[in-house]
Design an enzyme around this catalytic site. Sequence first.
Site, PDB file in Angstrom:
ATOM      1  N   GLY A 185     -16.831  58.936  30.660  1.00 36.37           N
ATOM      2  CA  GLY A 185     -17.023  60.107  30.457  1.00 36.37           C
ATOM      3  C   GLY A 185     -17.000  60.991  31.075  1.00 36.37           C
ATOM      4  O   GLY A 185     -16.683  62.278  31.667  1.00 36.37           O
ATOM      5  N   ASN A 206     -27.246  62.987  24.264  1.00 41.00           N
ATOM      6  CA  ASN A 206     -27.580  61.976  24.243  1.00 41.00           C
ATOM      7  C   ASN A 206     -28.839  61.125  24.574  1.00 41.00           C
ATOM      8  O   ASN A 206     -29.601  60.030  24.544  1.00 41.00           O
ATOM      9  CB  ASN A 206     -27.242  61.250  25.939  1.00 41.00           C
ATOM     10  CG  ASN A 206     -27.211  62.353  27.165  1.00 41.00           C
ATOM     11  OD1 ASN A 206     -27.250  63.081  26.588  1.00 41.00           O
ATOM     12  ND2 ASN A 206     -27.667  61.775  27.598  1.00 41.00           N
ATOM     13  N   GLN A 243     -21.464  60.983  23.324  1.00 41.28           N
ATOM     14  CA  GLN A 243     -21.845  60.118  22.336  1.00 41.28           C
ATOM     15  C   GLN A 243     -21.447  60.293  20.856  1.00 41.28           C
ATOM     16  O   GLN A 243     -22.514  59.586  19.892  1.00 41.28           O
ATOM     17  CB  GLN A 243     -23.973  60.731  22.218  1.00 41.28           C
ATOM     18  CG  GLN A 243     -24.245  60.444  23.662  1.00 41.28           C
ATOM     19  CD  GLN A 243     -24.458  58.688  24.094  1.00 41.28           C
ATOM     20  OE1 GLN A 243     -24.665  58.240  22.554  1.00 41.28           O
ATOM     21  NE2 GLN A 243     -24.737  58.241  25.277  1.00 41.28           N
ATOM     22  N   CYS A 245     -29.085  57.183  32.372  1.00 35.06           N
ATOM     23  CA  CYS A 245     -28.698  58.370  34.187  1.00 35.06           C
ATOM     24  C   CYS A 245     -29.908  59.338  34.756  1.00 35.06           C
ATOM     25  O   CYS A 245     -29.920  59.332  35.683  1.00 35.06           O
ATOM     26  CB  CYS A 245     -27.485  59.426  33.864  1.00 35.06           C
ATOM     27  SG  CYS A 245     -25.787  58.904  33.056  1.00 35.06           S
ATOM     28  N   SER A 267     -16.151  58.053  26.260  1.00 40.95           N
ATOM     29  CA  SER A 267     -16.238  56.723  27.516  1.00 40.95           C
ATOM     30  C   SER A 267     -16.482  55.577  27.110  1.00 40.95           C
ATOM     31  O   SER A 267     -16.767  54.969  25.620  1.00 40.95           O
ATOM     32  CB  SER A 267     -17.575  57.081  27.709  1.00 40.95           C
ATOM     33  OG  SER A 267     -18.314  55.740  28.699  1.00 40.95           O
ATOM     34  N   GLY A 268     -15.757  54.133  27.341  1.00 39.87           N
ATOM     35  CA  GLY A 268     -15.621  53.189  26.748  1.00 39.87           C
ATOM     36  C   GLY A 268     -17.319  52.495  26.160  1.00 39.87           C
ATOM     37  O   GLY A 268     -16.950  52.034  24.946  1.00 39.87           O
ATOM     38  N   HIS A 269     -17.702  52.588  27.171  1.00 39.23           N
ATOM     39  CA  HIS A 269     -18.763  51.173  27.383  1.00 39.23           C
ATOM     40  C   HIS A 269     -20.375  51.695  26.018  1.00 39.23           C
ATOM     41  O   HIS A 269     -20.955  50.631  26.004  1.00 39.23           O
ATOM     42  CB  HIS A 269     -19.410  51.426  27.995  1.00 39.23           C
ATOM     43  CG  HIS A 269     -20.297  52.409  29.444  1.00 39.23           C
ATOM     44  ND1 HIS A 269     -22.033  52.163  29.081  1.00 39.23           N
ATOM     45  CD2 HIS A 269     -19.528  53.647  29.569  1.00 39.23           C
ATOM     46  CE1 HIS A 269     -22.257  53.667  29.731  1.00 39.23           C
ATOM     47  NE2 HIS A 269     -20.745  53.948  29.954  1.00 39.23           N
TER      48      HIS A 269
HETATM   49  N1  PLP Z   1     -21.707  62.397  28.902  1.00 39.32           N
HETATM   50  C1  PLP Z   1     -22.912  61.637  27.931  1.00 39.32           C
HETATM   51  C2  PLP Z   1     -23.621  62.702  26.991  1.00 39.32           C
HETATM   52  C3  PLP Z   1     -23.322  60.426  28.241  1.00 39.32           C
HETATM   53  O1  PLP Z   1     -24.346  59.375  27.438  1.00 39.32           O
HETATM   54  C4  PLP Z   1     -22.790  59.851  29.376  1.00 39.32           C
HETATM   55  C5  PLP Z   1     -23.173  59.179  29.709  1.00 39.32           C
HETATM   56  O2  PLP Z   1     -24.912  57.933  29.482  1.00 39.32           O
HETATM   57  C6  PLP Z   1     -21.843  60.297  30.150  1.00 39.32           C
HETATM   58  C7  PLP Z   1     -21.291  61.638  29.902  1.00 39.32           C
HETATM   59  C8  PLP Z   1     -21.496  59.791  31.493  1.00 39.32           C
HETATM   60  O3  PLP Z   1     -20.404  58.546  31.172  1.00 39.32           O
HETATM   61  P1  PLP Z   1     -19.822  57.420  31.781  1.00 39.32           P
HETATM   62  O4  PLP Z   1     -21.067  56.801  31.916  1.00 39.32           O
HETATM   63  O5  PLP Z   1     -19.114  56.582  30.735  1.00 39.32           O
HETATM   64  O6  PLP Z   1     -19.101  58.285  32.688  1.00 39.32           O
END
Ligand code: PLP
Length: 378
Positions: free
Chosen positions: A73, A147, A175, A320, A195-197
Site C-alpha cells: 500500500g 485505518n 482498509q 505504523c 495492500s495484500g497483507h
Molecule cells: N494505507 C493504509 C490506510 C493502511 O492502513 C496501511 C497499512 O497499515 C498502508 C496504507 C500501508 O500499506 P503497506 O503496509 O502495504 O505498505
Amino acid sequence: MEKKNIYADYAATSPVSEKVLRVMLPYFTENFGNPSGVHRVSRTAAKAVAEARRKIASAIGADFSEIYFTSGGTEADNWALSLAKGKKIVTANVEHKAVLTCCKALEKAGTVVTYLPVNRDGFVTAKQVEAAIDSETALVSVMYANNEIGTVMPIEEIAEICRKKGVLFHTDAVQAIGNLPVDVKRQKIDMLSCSGHKIGAPKGIGFLYVCKGTPIESLIKGGNQEFGLRAGTENVPAIVGLGEALKLACENQKNNSEYVRELRDKLIDGLLKITDVRLNGSCENRLCGNVNVSFSGVESEAVLLMLDAEGICASGGSACTTGDDEPSHVLTAIGVDKEYLNGTIRFTLSSMNTTDEIDYIIEKTSEIIKRLRKIRGI
Ligand code: PLP
C-alpha cells in the site's frame, strides 16, 4: 473464563489463509520461473501473474491493463501521489502516513498540498474538496476508510466532484477492500491503492489501479516489467496469493461484513458500559470490524500489555505509528480530549473472530481498566 488466544488487530495485518497459501506454494518451487523469459518455466510464471492480474481487475471492475503490482500500500500511495509532483494536491489530515509523509516530501519539491480538516467523526465532505480545488489542482487523494477510527469517507461524492472539475481522484483503499464494495468505474476512481497483507495475502505485495489514460510515470526505474512502468522481477508467489486473496475477499465481502458488523456492535455496546469511555469515529459510516475507544485515566500501553497477558492482541493506534511519541494525528484531528487521548485502544475484527471472543474481550478490558484506575486512585 479460561484464558484465550484472541487476535483482534486485523487492521494491522492478517494471516495468509490456507486457501491462498495452497495456490502460492508451487510458485516457490516447481514453478519458480522469471516471468520475463521465453521458455516454458518462465511462461508458466508469466501466465500466473497474468491470471492474478485478471482476477483483481475483474473483482474491482477494472481492465487487465490498469492493474500494476507494487510492494504494498505504501508504494502504491507514493506512486499515485508522484503524479502531482510540482503541482497541487488536495488531501485530508487523517490520511495514513503513507500519504501524509509522501505529501510532506513532495512539498519540499515544490508541490502545494492542502490538508483538509475533518469533523469530529473524521469525515471530509465533497463540499470541502470542491472548495479546495483550483485550476492548478492535479490530484485529490482521500482514503476510502480510515485505518485508526474506521470512518468511511464519502468517496463517491468526492469522486463525482473531481470528475466534474477535471481533477484526478486517488483513494487509499487499503482498509476498505474486503470490507466495502469496490467498483472503480462506477465509483469514478482514477487511482486506487491496495495492500495484500490486510486481506489474507502475504506482506510486501499490493497494487495500484490506474485508469487508462492517466499520465502516470514510473517510480521505480529499471526493466520493462508491469507494462514498462514498475521495474523489478515480479514477486510471483505473492502476486498469485494477492490475486486469490482479493478474489475471495470481494466474493465474501457482503456476508463477511454483515457477520463482522454484529461482532463489532456487540463489542462497542459492551465497552461503552465501562465508565469514562468514548467511541472514536462515526457510529454509522464505520468499517465493519473497527472499534476504537478511549478511556480516561489510563495509558494505552499498560492496557495493551495487560490485554496481551490475558491472550488478547489489540493496538493503540495504527501499527505504523508505534514508536511515535506524538499522539495519533487522527485522534488529534477529530479533537479527542487530552484526558482520553493517551488511553486509546483499537480492536479490529474479522470473520475469524467469534461471539465468545467478544464476551471475553469485554470482560477482560473492563477488569483491566478498573485495575489500572484503582492503582492510580481513580
Ligand atoms: N494505507 C493504509 C490506510 C493502511 O492502513 C496501511 C497499512 O497499515 C498502508 C496504507 C500501508 O500499506 P503497506 O503496509 O502495504 O505498505
